[in-house]
Motif scaffolding. Structure first.
Motif, PDB file in Angstrom:
ATOM      1  N   PRO A   1       0.839  -1.201   0.000  1.00 16.65           N
ATOM      2  CA  PRO A   1       0.000   0.000   0.000  1.00 16.65           C
ATOM      3  C   PRO A   1       0.870   1.245   0.000  1.00 16.65           C
ATOM      4  CG  PRO A   1       0.042  -0.989   2.190  1.00 16.65           C
ATOM      5  CD  PRO A   1       0.738  -1.955   1.269  1.00 16.65           C
ATOM      6  N   PHE A   2       0.253   2.364  -0.321  1.00 15.51           N
ATOM      7  CA  PHE A   2       0.981   3.632  -0.389  1.00 15.51           C
ATOM      8  C   PHE A   2       1.742   3.883   0.909  1.00 15.51           C
ATOM      9  CE2 PHE A   2       1.111   8.237   0.406  1.00 15.51           C
ATOM     10  CZ  PHE A   2       1.850   8.642  -0.699  1.00 15.51           C
ATOM     11  N   ASN A   3       3.031   4.192   0.780  1.00 19.00           N
ATOM     12  CA  ASN A   3       3.901   4.375   1.937  1.00 19.00           C
ATOM     13  C   ASN A   3       4.215   5.858   2.114  1.00 19.00           C
ATOM     14  OD1 ASN A   3       5.982   4.374   3.870  1.00 19.00           O
ATOM     15  ND2 ASN A   3       6.733   2.384   3.180  1.00 19.00           N
ATOM     16  N   ALA A   4       3.381   6.535   2.900  1.00 19.48           N
ATOM     17  CA  ALA A   4       3.554   7.980   3.111  1.00 19.48           C
ATOM     18  C   ALA A   4       4.863   8.294   3.823  1.00 19.48           C
ATOM     19  CB  ALA A   4       2.372   8.524   3.914  1.00 19.48           C
ATOM     20  N   LYS A   5       5.284   7.409   4.716  1.00 18.98           N
ATOM     21  CA  LYS A   5       6.521   7.649   5.464  1.00 18.98           C
ATOM     22  C   LYS A   5       7.724   7.689   4.524  1.00 18.98           C
ATOM     23  CE  LYS A   5       9.253   5.846   9.332  1.00 18.98           C
ATOM     24  NZ  LYS A   5       9.372   4.746  10.334  1.00 18.98           N
ATOM     25  N   PHE A   6       7.725   6.805   3.539  1.00 26.48           N
ATOM     26  CA  PHE A   6       8.839   6.781   2.593  1.00 26.48           C
ATOM     27  C   PHE A   6       8.925   8.088   1.817  1.00 26.48           C
ATOM     28  CE2 PHE A   6      10.014   6.164  -1.896  1.00 26.48           C
ATOM     29  CZ  PHE A   6      11.342   5.829  -1.749  1.00 26.48           C
ATOM     30  N   TRP A   7       7.786   8.546   1.295  1.00 25.53           N
ATOM     31  CA  TRP A   7       7.809   9.772   0.499  1.00 25.53           C
ATOM     32  C   TRP A   7       8.098  11.003   1.356  1.00 25.53           C
ATOM     33  CZ3 TRP A   7       8.830   9.080  -4.225  1.00 25.53           C
ATOM     34  CH2 TRP A   7       8.361   7.960  -4.902  1.00 25.53           C
ATOM     35  N   ALA A   8       7.731  10.958   2.631  1.00 26.45           N
ATOM     36  CA  ALA A   8       8.096  12.055   3.544  1.00 26.45           C
ATOM     37  C   ALA A   8       9.610  12.091   3.740  1.00 26.45           C
ATOM     38  CB  ALA A   8       7.382  11.882   4.877  1.00 26.45           C
ATOM     39  N   TYR A   9      10.216  10.909   3.784  1.00 23.90           N
ATOM     40  CA  TYR A   9      11.673  10.836   3.916  1.00 23.90           C
ATOM     41  C   TYR A   9      12.354  11.397   2.665  1.00 23.90           C
ATOM     42  CZ  TYR A   9      16.342   8.780   4.421  1.00 23.90           C
ATOM     43  OH  TYR A   9      17.698   8.591   4.505  1.00 23.90           O
TER      44      TYR A   9
ATOM     45  N   ALA B   1      17.003   2.511   1.450  1.00 25.29           N
ATOM     46  CA  ALA B   1      16.413   1.588   2.412  1.00 25.29           C
ATOM     47  C   ALA B   1      17.265   1.482   3.669  1.00 25.29           C
ATOM     48  CB  ALA B   1      16.235   0.210   1.775  1.00 25.29           C
ATOM     49  N   LYS B   2      18.574   1.392   3.481  1.00 27.37           N
ATOM     50  CA  LYS B   2      19.479   1.252   4.624  1.00 27.37           C
ATOM     51  C   LYS B   2      19.524   2.531   5.457  1.00 27.37           C
ATOM     52  CE  LYS B   2      24.288   0.148   5.800  1.00 27.37           C
ATOM     53  NZ  LYS B   2      25.628  -0.215   5.253  1.00 27.37           N
ATOM     54  N   GLU B   3      19.659   3.666   4.803  1.00 34.57           N
ATOM     55  CA  GLU B   3      19.798   4.927   5.528  1.00 34.57           C
ATOM     56  C   GLU B   3      18.481   5.399   6.130  1.00 34.57           C
ATOM     57  OE1 GLU B   3      21.596   7.713   2.885  1.00 34.57           O
ATOM     58  OE2 GLU B   3      23.545   6.700   2.883  1.00 34.57           O
ATOM     59  N   GLY B   4      17.359   5.060   5.474  1.00 33.32           N
ATOM     60  CA  GLY B   4      16.068   5.514   5.967  1.00 33.32           C
ATOM     61  C   GLY B   4      15.352   4.517   6.846  1.00 33.32           C
ATOM     62  N   GLY B   5      15.932   3.310   7.009  1.00 39.35           N
ATOM     63  CA  GLY B   5      15.305   2.306   7.846  1.00 39.35           C
ATOM     64  C   GLY B   5      14.088   1.653   7.208  1.00 39.35           C
ATOM     65  N   PHE B   6      14.092   1.514   5.877  1.00 39.19           N
ATOM     66  CA  PHE B   6      12.975   0.903   5.162  1.00 39.19           C
ATOM     67  C   PHE B   6      13.372  -0.474   4.652  1.00 39.19           C
ATOM     68  CE2 PHE B   6      12.570   5.515   4.489  1.00 39.19           C
ATOM     69  CZ  PHE B   6      11.299   5.730   5.009  1.00 39.19           C
ATOM     70  N   ASP B   7      12.367  -1.264   4.331  1.00 38.08           N
ATOM     71  CA  ASP B   7      12.604  -2.525   3.650  1.00 38.08           C
ATOM     72  C   ASP B   7      12.890  -2.234   2.179  1.00 38.08           C
ATOM     73  OD1 ASP B   7      12.216  -5.631   3.597  1.00 38.08           O
ATOM     74  OD2 ASP B   7      11.020  -4.874   1.929  1.00 38.08           O
ATOM     75  N   GLU B   8      13.910  -2.866   1.641  1.00 38.14           N
ATOM     76  CA  GLU B   8      14.313  -2.584   0.260  1.00 38.14           C
ATOM     77  C   GLU B   8      13.203  -2.890  -0.732  1.00 38.14           C
ATOM     78  OE1 GLU B   8      17.842  -3.755  -2.965  1.00 38.14           O
ATOM     79  OE2 GLU B   8      17.896  -4.553  -0.913  1.00 38.14           O
ATOM     80  N   ASP B   9      12.461  -3.971  -0.494  1.00 41.01           N
ATOM     81  CA  ASP B   9      11.373  -4.320  -1.402  1.00 41.01           C
ATOM     82  C   ASP B   9      10.269  -3.265  -1.372  1.00 41.01           C
ATOM     83  OD1 ASP B   9      12.480  -6.648  -2.405  1.00 41.01           O
ATOM     84  OD2 ASP B   9      11.695  -7.885  -0.788  1.00 41.01           O
ATOM     85  N   GLU B  10      10.016  -2.675  -0.211  1.00 41.29           N
ATOM     86  CA  GLU B  10       9.016  -1.619  -0.116  1.00 41.29           C
ATOM     87  C   GLU B  10       9.476  -0.369  -0.868  1.00 41.29           C
ATOM     88  OE1 GLU B  10       8.211  -0.926   3.971  1.00 41.29           O
ATOM     89  OE2 GLU B  10       7.150  -2.817   4.277  1.00 41.29           O
TER      90      GLU B  10
END
Length: 780
Positions: free
Chosen positions: A202-210, A262-271
């Motif tokens: 689903p849409f990942n608002a946290k990623f785009w905020a980062y 993904a590594k620097e932002g603490g996200f899953d790479e697939d996401e």
């Protein structure tokens, strides 16, 4: 495309193309309304992928390079947020199914699109309406229509669970019912239907905020342009440092390296990849494939199509010849739309080695502008505008991979206090160098080391004034493996469910004359339905295939949810690939646990059973039937390992289990006490066409009915294995004990348990047309 000397900073590859088209959300809603929709949410497939224009940037008068338009960024993100990523129904026009199809549907079914549509659904993506093949058979399945028309084959809502925490029953939210078992009396609806597409990303608002937080660093810092292209403005150390700091701050987005983000932002790479794939679909980013240079570690070249990656190329930044033969070494990167992030640059930047920076005397970033007016940098003048001390006598290398320049600077003597700064008028176009054009490197001579560099970026590319001691190329250009950044490889990306849902048939490798792309370690899974011949004979081809399609849905969903990629189907056999052994084992476990949910076979009231083989190794990637297929001995072994397995059994080679501790741990978890699976002994397989022995272990669905044929002498012959941990006396004892078994029951039971995947391999002509990589398989 290599080295600008900035740690993870970069410049987007600029070309002389036109500026980007703008994507208007209102146009999407109008398109939806015209197609019968309302002002409600639109689907991702409503966006035409042709809107993904090139990433070339043309100069914008008055705008400073390396600046962002956050309003434009927010507009694109709002488009993505409003789009519905999940289309609830898969399309299949049941009326066009012919009951006279051949067994397995191998003559009628366009296998790769079928796999692609099912994966798209399982991934939660929304593929465009699938085209029909020439004979009218569509390329995806509507399970709802199938259930409505074939009541006798309705999906069972039987509940099941596993005792183990983390089992597939628990993953679906089912209550634990004690010992692992399939509870036929419990008819409650499961919280999730395994046949129903689920929105994995689903849409990942946290990623785009980062991403926005990084982008907010791209502000003007006073490097405006002058109307006169021959004029210069002097920049001191504070201004030079300010611009360089900005370039470094937005470096993670220029280009976007998914693994690094993904590594620097603490996200899953697939996401992260999923968000960027959807961002590519709406035009926020452009996806690029860039082979990693063996010398400088940056991009040799880049292209928007995987099939356009050449077999050989000179690195655009360091001019090192590269042979490109591995998907593991092709980076997948993303460039932000130039309306969002405005950068004038000819090439990518790089990460220089520590050894290279140790011999650096001057390093300053010079932006490009629309008028080509210049910037002055002074060294050794002793004034407030000095950015570095005077150069000592000697020969220096001036190299900028971003602007593709490479030349020399020779200083004759040491500068004295009375000396005035020597003005060097440098047009970047005069310094551009490439092995391709046969042009010699420019050699500039100065009397002493007090210099004023008047730099005119007339190529409209970001330029780095990088002055280093003239040492060997290895010191200046080579980036050691331990200093290289991680990246998302093409080998990983082609296994991502959203990539396959949106781009699989557009992003296919090409066949070169002498070099082929390969994957160093791909995990291949082969499955086949046990006793499908009897199934078709008793039900008829059309009705039997409905059950087979349900089985496809279960397998495709389980494989996709666990990071796998369905390569193709041949008859009722499935070939899939994974990047890790653990993922493959978990996917097979889930598929075998879910298969009973499709109900019993109407012909014998048994559950549909499959046999599975898993093997890993290097495989060549080839384009067949519009998709990325695999070729080589690893494929052959994986198929033969599957052929050796029994009903409801998965054979996995020791090579897979030895590939990582995670793979072996997954096997232990699957076969642990209380599990629905039982381990089968270490086995030595003798496979046709394979030198030496192949050792494998297995796990078998423990809840299936005990079959006498599993232990019969005849079946042992077909099984073609020698149990490593059994003694000679035990084998003799076993044979003797089985001699009294009724031969009639043996013959009846053996039919279902030893039926091999002959339909998968018996027609090499047909299979060649359908893209099979396997030779006809004889009795081993």
């Amino acid at each position: 495309m290599s080295r600008c000397g900035l740690s993870s900073c970069g410049g987007s590859l600029a070309s002389s193309g036109t500026s980007r088209n703008r994507l208007d959300p209102s146009a999407l809603h109008e398109s939806s309304a015209r197609s019968g929709g309302s002002a409600g949410p639109f689907f991702m497939h409503d966006v035409d992928i042709s809107r993904n224009h090139g990433h070339g940037t043309v100069p914008v008068p008055g705008r400073e390079s390396h600046t962002a338009d956050l309003t434009e960024f927010d507009r694109y993100v709002s488009i993505m947020e409003a789009a519905d990523r999940l289309e609830q129904e898969l399309r299949w026009d049941v009326d066009n199914i012919d009951d006279g199809e051949s067994a397995g549907g191998s003559d009628r079914l366009d296998s790769p699109p079928l796999a692609n549509s099912a994966m798209a659904a399982a991934a939660g993506a929304s593929p465009r309406p699938p085209p029909k093949s020439e004979d009218g058979v569509p390329n995806s399945i509507d399970m709802n229509e199938m259930k409505d028309q074939f009541g006798d084959l309705e999906l069972s809502n039987n509940e099941y669970s596993r005792k183990e925490t983390g089992g597939i029953g628990n993953n679906l939210g089912l209550e634990d019912s004690g010992p692992a078992m399939f509870n036929e009396k419990s008819l409650g609806d499961a919280p999730q239907d395994p046949m129903k597409p689920q929105n994995m990303y689903p849409f990942n608002a946290k990623f785009w905020a980062y991403i926005r937080s990084i982008l907010s660093n791209a502000k003007p810092v006073g490097f405006g342009e002058l109307p006169d292209p021959k004029a210069t403005v002097t920049k001191g150390p504070d201004e030079a440092s300010s611009f360089l700091s900005k370039v470094i701050a937005i470096g993670p987005l220029n280009p976007i390296q998914p693994a690094v983000i993904a590594k620097e932002g603490g996200f899953d790479e697939d996401e992260v990849l999923a968000e960027l794939f959807y961002g590519t679909l709406v035009g926020l980013v452009a996806m690029r494939f860039a082979p990693e240079c063996i010398q400088c570690g940056s991009a040799v070249m880049d292209t928007d199509m995987l099939g356009r990656v050449p077999s050989r190329a000179l690195c655009g930044g360091c001019n090192k010849p590269n042979e490109i033969d591995s998907l593991d070494k092709i980076k997948v990167m993303f460039l932000l739309n130039s309306d969002v992030l405005y950068i004038l640059a000819e090439n990518y930047a790089c990460t220089p080695s520590a050894e290279s920076m140790a011999v650096t005397s001057v390093f300053a970033a010079v932006p490009a502008n629309s008028t080509c007016s210049g910037y002055s940098y002074q060294i050794g003048t002793g004034k407030d505008t000095e950015i570095a001390p005077a150069l000592e006598p000697g020969k220096y290398r001036m190299h900028c991979p971003v602007a593709k320049t490479d030349n020399y600077l020779v200083v004759s003597r040491k500068a004295e206090d009375k000396d005035e700064a020597i003005a060097l008028n440098m047009k970047v176009s005069d310094l551009v160098y490439s092995h391709r054009n046969g042009k010699k490197k420019v050699e500039l001579h100065v009397k002493h080391g007090k210099i004023r560099f008047d730099i005119f970026p007339d190529t409209r590319s970001f330029f780095v004034l990088w002055v280093q001691k003239d040492v060997d190329d290895k010191t200046l250009m080579h980036l050691p493996e331990e200093e290289r950044s991680i990246f998302s490889s093409a080998a990983k990306v082609i296994h991502h469910p959203i990539f396959n849902a949106l781009f699989q048939h557009n992003q296919v490798v090409s066949v070169q004359k002498d070099l082929f792309l390969s994957i160093a370690n791909v995990v291949l899974v082969f499955t086949d339905i046990v006793d499908s011949t009897t199934l078709y004979a008793s039900l008829g081809d059309g009705h039997a295939f409905q059950l087979v399609r349900k089985h496809f849905q279960v397998l495709f969903g389980a494989f996709t949810r666990n990071g796998g990629r369905v390569v193709k189907t041949v008859g009722d056999a499935v070939m899939a690939s994974f990047t890790t052994g653990r993922a493959a084992l978990t996917a097979v476990q889930e598929a075998m646990e879910l298969l009973p949910t499709i109900g019993r076979r109407p012909d014998n009231q048994n559950y549909l059973e499959i046999r599975v083989g898993i093997h890993n190794g290097q495989a060549t990637v080839v384009p067949l039937n519009g998709t990325n297929d695999f070729f080589g001995q690893t494929v052959n072994i994986a198929a033969r390992v599957q052929h050796a397995a029994k009903a409801s059994e998965c054979f996995v080679t020791e090579k897979v289990l030895d590939s990582s501790p995670e793979a072996r741990q997954a096997y232990k978890e699957i076969t642990s006490g209380g599990s629905a699976f039982k381990a089968t002994p270490l086995t030595e397989l003798k496979l046709k066409g394979v030198s030496g022995k192949v050792h494998a272990r297995g796990f078998r669905w423990a809840l299936r009915s005990r079959r006498e044929s599993d232990m019969s002498s005849s079946n042992s012959t077909n099984y073609l294995v020698r149990k490593v941990d059994r003694t000679y006396s035990l084998r003799n004892s076993l044979r003797s004990s089985m001699a009294s078994i009724d031969s009639n029951s043996l013959e009846e039971e053996e039919t279902s348990d030893t039926n091999t995947t002959s339909k998968q391999f018996e027609r090499p002509g047909e299979l060649g047309r359908r893209g099979s990589n396997l030779d006809p398989l004889e009795e081993l």
